[in-house]
Design a protein around this motif. Structure first.
Motif, mmCIF file in Angstrom:
data_model
loop_
_atom_site.group_PDB
_atom_site.id
_atom_site.type_symbol
_atom_site.label_atom_id
_atom_site.label_comp_id
_atom_site.label_asym_id
_atom_site.label_seq_id
_atom_site.Cartn_x
_atom_site.Cartn_y
_atom_site.Cartn_z
ATOM 1 N N PRO A 34 23.162 7.264 -35.430
ATOM 2 C CA PRO A 34 24.008 7.430 -34.242
ATOM 3 C C PRO A 34 24.432 8.883 -34.082
ATOM 4 O O PRO A 34 24.629 9.578 -35.086
ATOM 5 C CB PRO A 34 25.209 6.529 -34.540
ATOM 6 N N PRO A 35 24.621 9.347 -32.844
ATOM 7 C CA PRO A 35 24.392 8.636 -31.576
ATOM 8 C C PRO A 35 22.959 8.737 -31.080
ATOM 9 O O PRO A 35 22.628 8.199 -30.032
ATOM 10 C CB PRO A 35 25.333 9.380 -30.627
ATOM 11 N N PHE A 36 22.093 9.412 -31.841
ATOM 12 C CA PHE A 36 20.760 9.719 -31.348
ATOM 13 C C PHE A 36 19.908 8.469 -31.122
ATOM 14 O O PHE A 36 19.047 8.453 -30.237
ATOM 15 C CB PHE A 36 20.045 10.662 -32.324
ATOM 16 N N THR A 37 20.142 7.440 -31.923
ATOM 17 C CA THR A 37 19.325 6.233 -31.821
ATOM 18 C C THR A 37 20.073 5.065 -31.180
ATOM 19 O O THR A 37 19.655 3.911 -31.321
ATOM 20 C CB THR A 37 18.833 5.809 -33.222
ATOM 21 N N ASP A 38 21.149 5.349 -30.452
ATOM 22 C CA ASP A 38 21.935 4.250 -29.883
ATOM 23 C C ASP A 38 21.120 3.415 -28.903
ATOM 24 O O ASP A 38 21.221 2.177 -28.898
ATOM 25 C CB ASP A 38 23.186 4.791 -29.180
ATOM 26 N N ASN A 39 20.321 4.047 -28.056
ATOM 27 C CA ASN A 39 19.532 3.267 -27.108
ATOM 28 C C ASN A 39 18.411 2.514 -27.816
ATOM 29 O O ASN A 39 18.061 1.393 -27.432
ATOM 30 C CB ASN A 39 18.958 4.161 -26.013
ATOM 31 N N LEU A 40 17.859 3.109 -28.867
ATOM 32 C CA LEU A 40 16.871 2.404 -29.687
ATOM 33 C C LEU A 40 17.493 1.152 -30.297
ATOM 34 O O LEU A 40 16.887 0.070 -30.288
ATOM 35 C CB LEU A 40 16.355 3.333 -30.783
ATOM 36 N N ALA A 41 18.714 1.276 -30.831
ATOM 37 C CA ALA A 41 19.389 0.128 -31.426
ATOM 38 C C ALA A 41 19.637 -0.956 -30.383
ATOM 39 O O ALA A 41 19.517 -2.155 -30.675
ATOM 40 C CB ALA A 41 20.710 0.564 -32.061
ATOM 41 N N ASN A 42 19.964 -0.548 -29.147
ATOM 42 C CA ASN A 42 20.160 -1.526 -28.077
ATOM 43 C C ASN A 42 18.881 -2.299 -27.816
ATOM 44 O O ASN A 42 18.882 -3.528 -27.687
ATOM 45 C CB ASN A 42 20.625 -0.814 -26.818
ATOM 46 N N ARG A 43 17.760 -1.608 -27.734
ATOM 47 C CA ARG A 43 16.497 -2.293 -27.476
ATOM 48 C C ARG A 43 16.110 -3.202 -28.638
ATOM 49 O O ARG A 43 15.597 -4.307 -28.435
ATOM 50 C CB ARG A 43 15.385 -1.261 -27.232
ATOM 51 N N ALA A 44 16.367 -2.746 -29.865
ATOM 52 C CA ALA A 44 16.017 -3.549 -31.038
ATOM 53 C C ALA A 44 16.884 -4.794 -31.152
ATOM 54 O O ALA A 44 16.502 -5.761 -31.820
ATOM 55 C CB ALA A 44 16.136 -2.714 -32.307
ATOM 56 N N ALA A 45 18.062 -4.789 -30.506
ATOM 57 C CA ALA A 45 18.932 -5.965 -30.512
ATOM 58 C C ALA A 45 18.476 -7.020 -29.513
ATOM 59 O O ALA A 45 18.978 -8.152 -29.541
ATOM 60 C CB ALA A 45 20.371 -5.552 -30.211
ATOM 61 N N MET A 46 17.562 -6.668 -28.617
ATOM 62 C CA MET A 46 16.995 -7.657 -27.709
ATOM 63 C C MET A 46 16.009 -8.526 -28.480
ATOM 64 O O MET A 46 15.300 -8.043 -29.351
ATOM 65 C CB MET A 46 16.322 -6.954 -26.525
ATOM 66 N N ALA A 47 15.965 -9.801 -28.133
ATOM 67 C CA ALA A 47 15.357 -10.798 -29.032
ATOM 68 C C ALA A 47 13.878 -11.054 -28.757
ATOM 69 O O ALA A 47 13.403 -12.193 -28.880
ATOM 70 C CB ALA A 47 16.142 -12.103 -28.940
ATOM 71 N N ALA A 48 13.123 -10.023 -28.430
ATOM 72 C CA ALA A 48 11.698 -10.195 -28.142
ATOM 73 C C ALA A 48 10.971 -10.792 -29.345
ATOM 74 O O ALA A 48 11.054 -10.260 -30.461
ATOM 75 C CB ALA A 48 11.076 -8.855 -27.764
ATOM 76 N N GLY A 49 10.289 -11.880 -29.120
ATOM 77 C CA GLY A 49 9.483 -12.502 -30.159
ATOM 78 C C GLY A 49 10.251 -13.332 -31.164
ATOM 79 O O GLY A 49 9.648 -13.921 -32.063
ATOM 80 N N ILE A 50 11.570 -13.435 -31.045
ATOM 81 C CA ILE A 50 12.371 -14.180 -32.019
ATOM 82 C C ILE A 50 12.384 -15.654 -31.618
ATOM 83 O O ILE A 50 12.656 -15.999 -30.469
ATOM 84 C CB ILE A 50 13.794 -13.611 -32.118
ATOM 85 N N ARG A 51 12.087 -16.530 -32.567
ATOM 86 C CA ARG A 51 11.968 -17.946 -32.256
ATOM 87 C C ARG A 51 12.299 -18.782 -33.478
ATOM 88 O O ARG A 51 12.345 -18.278 -34.608
ATOM 89 C CB ARG A 51 10.566 -18.297 -31.757
ATOM 90 N N ALA A 52 12.514 -20.073 -33.219
ATOM 91 C CA ALA A 52 12.761 -21.048 -34.279
ATOM 92 C C ALA A 52 11.886 -22.266 -34.038
ATOM 93 O O ALA A 52 11.506 -22.559 -32.891
ATOM 94 C CB ALA A 52 14.230 -21.458 -34.309
#
Length: 326
Positions: A34-52
């Motif tokens: 942080p703060p350089f990777t804040d937007n990266l962290a936001n995108r990584a928190a999106m649940a693409a491909g996450i499933r049960a």
């Protein structure tokens, strides 16, 4: 009656908020700067491909959470076929009646692949419900918004999800819209994650943001691959150069490069590794993934495929990626 909570696949870490809601990270949270990777962290928190996944002969699937206004929907699959697509915008709660399933049916819940999102509940209640263990080769794929697939109508229509379904693979999607910049945290996350196949589609975000020049792009890609190779020396690694974006092919960005330059430089880096003996490193020319006519027809904003465009990408890439495992 048995109630079985979701056991998630496709993420690196889960965080439980003060109110008990779950949020996800597809990257190692300890690697952010942080703060350089804040937007990266936001995108990584999106649940693409996450499933049960569950096995059951019937029951009720309960889903509750909160999604931003642009949040993608949930997809529910029964034995591999999508049966429900449910909105995830705002506060929401869904109860899905699954009482008429055949014995030992496979139920899968795919979380919204795009948008800020937290999950309050995901449980399957029934007389005989168990968590299902995924099988098949473990595939990690890294890329930009074109891998994140914001424009896909739902999470199972993103091209990585389609390829994983077609090939019977366990997916870890590291599509990071606007943030595919060869960050160390991504390479470190891939290094920590068990894999049987790794792929990466790189170059378009670097072009758009003018992040790397002629001097810096090649070494940055080299360092990224080196980090992966130290952890996964023999795992097939497929590098996909940028797919076509016709207005950008010969338009010079702020560091003096065109998209075609990034595509050629990507190929050149792969060639160096191959010449040094890396027989498990492969290149897919991104300019062959979509034809020029398809780039005109299926990229409404000249950059991002629509849902039909992602299906074409999956059809082209599935056999090429599978060939790396042979």
């Amino acid at each position: 009656m048995v109630s079985v909570a979701a056991q998630w696949s496709g993420m690196f870490a889960i965080h439980v908020n003060e109110d008990g809601a779950q949020s996800f990270s597809r990257l190692d949270p300890n690697g952010y700067l942080p703060p350089f990777t804040d937007n990266l962290a936001n995108r990584a928190a999106m649940a693409a491909g996450i499933r049960a996944s569950w096995r059951t002969g019937g029951g009720t699937l309960t889903i509750a959470g909160h999604g931003a206004d642009d949040c993608a929907p949930y997809d529910v699959l029964i034995n591999g076929e999508r049966t429900h697509r449910l909105p995830a915008v705002g506060l929401h709660r869904h109860e899905v009646d699954l009482t008429r399933l055949a014995p030992d049916s496979l139920v899968q819940l795919w979380l919204p692949h795009y948008g800020d999102f937290t999950l309050k509940q995901a449980t399957l209640d029934g007389a005989s419900v168990t968590s299902a263990v995924e099988e098949g080769p473990r595939w990690i794929t890294y890329g930009s918004s074109i891998t994140h697939c914001q424009q896909a109508d739902g999470p199972t229509q993103a091209w990585p999800a389609l390829v994983a379904a077609a090939n019977g693979w366990q997916l870890t999607s590291l599509g990071l819209a606007g943030e595919c910049q060869l960050d160390p945290v991504v390479a470190d996350t891939i290094a920590q994650t068990p894999a049987d196949l790794i792929s990466m589609c790189v170059g378009i975000n670097s072009y758009n943001a003018s992040v790397f020049s002629e001097r810096s792009y090649g070494p940055a890609l080299q360092g990224f691959i080196n980090t992966i190779r130290r952890a996964h020396p023999d795992v097939p690694l497929v590098v996909i150069s940028p797919v076509l974006s016709l207005p950008r092919e010969h338009k010079i960005n702020e560091v003096g490069w065109t998209l075609a330059h990034y595509r050629q430089a990507t190929a050149d880096v792969v060639a160096v590794f191959q010449a040094r003996g890396d027989a498990n490193l492969h290149l897919i020319d991104g300019a062959t993934v979509l034809t020029e006519q398809e780039a005109l027809d299926r990229l409404p904003d000249t950059l991002h495929p629509d849902t039909a465009g992602y299906a074409i990408m999956a059809e082209r890439l599935a056999p090429q990626l599978a060939a790396a495992l042979l």
